[in-house]
Design a protein around this motif. Structure first.
Motif, PDB file in Angstrom:
ATOM      1  N   THR A 122     -32.117 -17.371  41.380  1.00  0.00           N
ATOM      2  CA  THR A 122     -31.529 -16.045  41.590  1.00  0.00           C
ATOM      3  C   THR A 122     -31.170 -15.883  43.061  1.00  0.00           C
ATOM      4  O   THR A 122     -31.819 -16.444  43.953  1.00  0.00           O
ATOM      5  CB  THR A 122     -32.517 -14.931  41.203  1.00  0.00           C
ATOM      6  OG1 THR A 122     -33.746 -15.176  41.872  1.00  0.00           O
ATOM      7  CG2 THR A 122     -32.756 -14.900  39.712  1.00  0.00           C
ATOM      8  N   SER A 123     -30.105 -15.162  43.291  1.00  0.00           N
ATOM      9  CA  SER A 123     -29.751 -14.842  44.679  1.00  0.00           C
ATOM     10  C   SER A 123     -29.661 -13.331  44.783  1.00  0.00           C
ATOM     11  O   SER A 123     -28.830 -12.698  44.144  1.00  0.00           O
ATOM     12  CB  SER A 123     -28.411 -15.490  45.045  1.00  0.00           C
ATOM     13  OG  SER A 123     -27.407 -15.018  44.205  1.00  0.00           O
ATOM     14  N   ASP A 141     -17.143 -20.658  38.486  1.00  0.00           N
ATOM     15  CA  ASP A 141     -17.649 -19.334  38.872  1.00  0.00           C
ATOM     16  C   ASP A 141     -17.356 -18.292  37.792  1.00  0.00           C
ATOM     17  O   ASP A 141     -16.603 -18.554  36.844  1.00  0.00           O
ATOM     18  CB  ASP A 141     -17.071 -18.891  40.229  1.00  0.00           C
ATOM     19  CG  ASP A 141     -15.558 -18.900  40.214  1.00  0.00           C
ATOM     20  OD1 ASP A 141     -14.978 -18.122  39.453  1.00  0.00           O
ATOM     21  OD2 ASP A 141     -14.949 -19.709  40.961  1.00  0.00           O
ATOM     22  N   SER A 185     -31.927 -20.842  35.803  1.00  0.00           N
ATOM     23  CA  SER A 185     -31.187 -20.891  37.061  1.00  0.00           C
ATOM     24  C   SER A 185     -31.936 -20.097  38.129  1.00  0.00           C
ATOM     25  O   SER A 185     -32.813 -19.291  37.838  1.00  0.00           O
ATOM     26  CB  SER A 185     -29.796 -20.311  36.885  1.00  0.00           C
ATOM     27  OG  SER A 185     -29.883 -18.924  36.721  1.00  0.00           O
ATOM     28  N   THR A 222     -27.765 -16.605  39.618  1.00  0.00           N
ATOM     29  CA  THR A 222     -26.731 -17.508  40.134  1.00  0.00           C
ATOM     30  C   THR A 222     -25.976 -18.183  38.993  1.00  0.00           C
ATOM     31  O   THR A 222     -26.583 -18.607  38.009  1.00  0.00           O
ATOM     32  CB  THR A 222     -27.378 -18.592  41.034  1.00  0.00           C
ATOM     33  OG1 THR A 222     -28.258 -17.944  41.935  1.00  0.00           O
ATOM     34  CG2 THR A 222     -26.332 -19.380  41.795  1.00  0.00           C
ATOM     35  N   ARG A 243     -27.135 -28.160  39.955  1.00  0.00           N
ATOM     36  CA  ARG A 243     -27.920 -28.064  41.182  1.00  0.00           C
ATOM     37  C   ARG A 243     -28.151 -29.458  41.760  1.00  0.00           C
ATOM     38  O   ARG A 243     -28.306 -30.424  41.025  1.00  0.00           O
ATOM     39  CB  ARG A 243     -29.289 -27.442  40.878  1.00  0.00           C
ATOM     40  CG  ARG A 243     -29.313 -25.955  41.121  1.00  0.00           C
ATOM     41  CD  ARG A 243     -30.679 -25.409  40.851  1.00  0.00           C
ATOM     42  NE  ARG A 243     -30.908 -25.278  39.410  1.00  0.00           N
ATOM     43  CZ  ARG A 243     -32.045 -24.817  38.902  1.00  0.00           C
ATOM     44  NH1 ARG A 243     -33.038 -24.481  39.696  1.00  0.00           N
ATOM     45  NH2 ARG A 243     -32.191 -24.706  37.607  1.00  0.00           N
ATOM     46  N   GLU A 259     -24.869 -21.137  37.709  1.00  0.00           N
ATOM     47  CA  GLU A 259     -25.096 -22.580  37.858  1.00  0.00           C
ATOM     48  C   GLU A 259     -25.679 -23.141  36.575  1.00  0.00           C
ATOM     49  O   GLU A 259     -26.088 -22.379  35.684  1.00  0.00           O
ATOM     50  CB  GLU A 259     -26.022 -22.866  39.041  1.00  0.00           C
ATOM     51  CG  GLU A 259     -27.409 -22.312  38.857  1.00  0.00           C
ATOM     52  CD  GLU A 259     -28.320 -22.601  40.035  1.00  0.00           C
ATOM     53  OE1 GLU A 259     -27.844 -23.089  41.071  1.00  0.00           O
ATOM     54  OE2 GLU A 259     -29.521 -22.336  39.893  1.00  0.00           O
TER      55      GLU A 259
END
Lengths: 155, 172
Positions: free
Chosen positions: A107-108, A66, A105, A113, A152, A115
């Motif tokens: 998106t949130s 993270d 990657s 994100t 992922r 990752e």
């Protein structure tokens, strides 16, 4: 003492003075050039060291799970890498800036994100104690690298 | 004061120029050293950029494009290499980065980076720019051997032939 006085009296001061004055006139220029060479050598070495420190820092960040862990890891790595250099880098005040900038990657919400596939911008900024002040401010280096974890899951 | 001015007038300047000339020659040599060192430092910096960027692009592309059969998805590797080259090109106005990716084997990829930068003194060098190249290769290694075999039924986005995801190539 008497011998020394005799020697001093024997010196032809008139003829020697111009040599001394000539040398005195040219010595500031010579000193400035030598100091400039030393500072440019220092800055050249620091720039290379900073480039490698940024690379090491980014490499240590992208394997983290993270953002916060990555930032801590990147800061530690940058400081440790630069602590070994003796070129005037103040390794205690090295700044590391990490930013996700896109890539492939997902998106949130409004953010990207953390990752595998995301691109990470890693910028390392270091204050330099220069021999003579040629460069204003700090020196920085920036690199983009792909985040490696977590991957992922597609199935 | 009068005595001092009188002495100053009496100085034989012609006889004393040796030190001055010697210092001027030393200064000239120091200046040449300065120019050479600046150019050398420039080349070393370009070399550091080429080395780190080729390593980083090769590693990222290899990791991104590795499939479960320990081979590389070429389209995905090329996509990631293009991404990273485009982004890293925008980090500094001092150099221009170009990269090419090659696949000598199915499980081996090689990234070659060219870093083009300007000479500080192009007149002395005889060229406007200098180019430093470096390359990095990554081989996909099956560390599990026969212990762990992924069944064919398990799908994965990185399997060879899969179209890579579309990303944003615009450099911030």
């Amino acid at each position: 003492m008497a011998a020394l006085k005799k020697h001093l009296k024997a010196i032809c001061w008139r003829r020697g003075s111009s040599e001394l004055i000539g040398f005195a006139l040219i010595i500031p220029l010579l000193a400035a050039l030598i100091f400039t060479i030393i500072t440019i050598m220092q800055l050249g070495l620091v720039r290379q060291t900073l480039e490698y420190a940024t690379y090491m820092s980014a490499r240590s960040a992208v394997v983290c799970e993270d953002y916060s862990t990555a930032l801590t890891q990147a800061q530690t790595t940058a400081r440790m890498t630069l602590a070994n250099s003796t070129y005037g880098v103040d390794s205690d005040n090295v700044g590391v800036h990490l930013e996700l900038v896109g890539g492939t990657s997902s998106t949130s919400g409004s953010g990207i994100t953390w990752e595998k596939g995301a691109l990470l911008k890693c910028e390392v900024t270091a204050p330099i104690s220069q021999f003579i002040n040629i460069l204003d401010g700090d020196m920085s280096s920036c690199i983009y690298v792909m985040v490696e974890r977590p991957a992922r899951t597609y199935y | 004061m009068k005595t001092m001015i009188g002495r100053f007038k009496e100085i034989s300047w012609r006889r004393g120029n040796g030190a001055c000339y010697a210092c001027l020659i030393i200064s000239l040599l120091a200046g040449i050293m300065l120019v050479l060192h600046m150019e050398c430092s420039n080349i070393m910096y370009a070399s550091a950029v080429a080395s780190t960027r080729s390593d980083m692009i090769a590693d990222s592309a290899a990791l991104y494009a590795q499939s479960y059969d320990y081979k590389y998805n070429k389209a995905q590797a090329e996509t990631m290499a293009t991404f990273l080259t485009a982004y890293n090109n925008g980090t500094s106005g001092r150099y221009e980065l170009t990269s090419s990716i090659l696949f000598p084997d199915d499980d081996l990829l090689t990234v070659k980076c060219d870093v083009q930068t300007f000479f500080y003194f192009p007149g002395l060098a005889g060229h406007e720019t200098l180019t430093v190249s470096d390359e990095a290769s990554v081989r996909s290694v099956d560390i599990w051997g026969d212990i762990f075999v992924v069944p064919d039924s398990v799908g994965h986005a990185s399997s060879p032939g899969t179209t890579p995801p579309v990303g944003d190539l615009s450099v911030p």
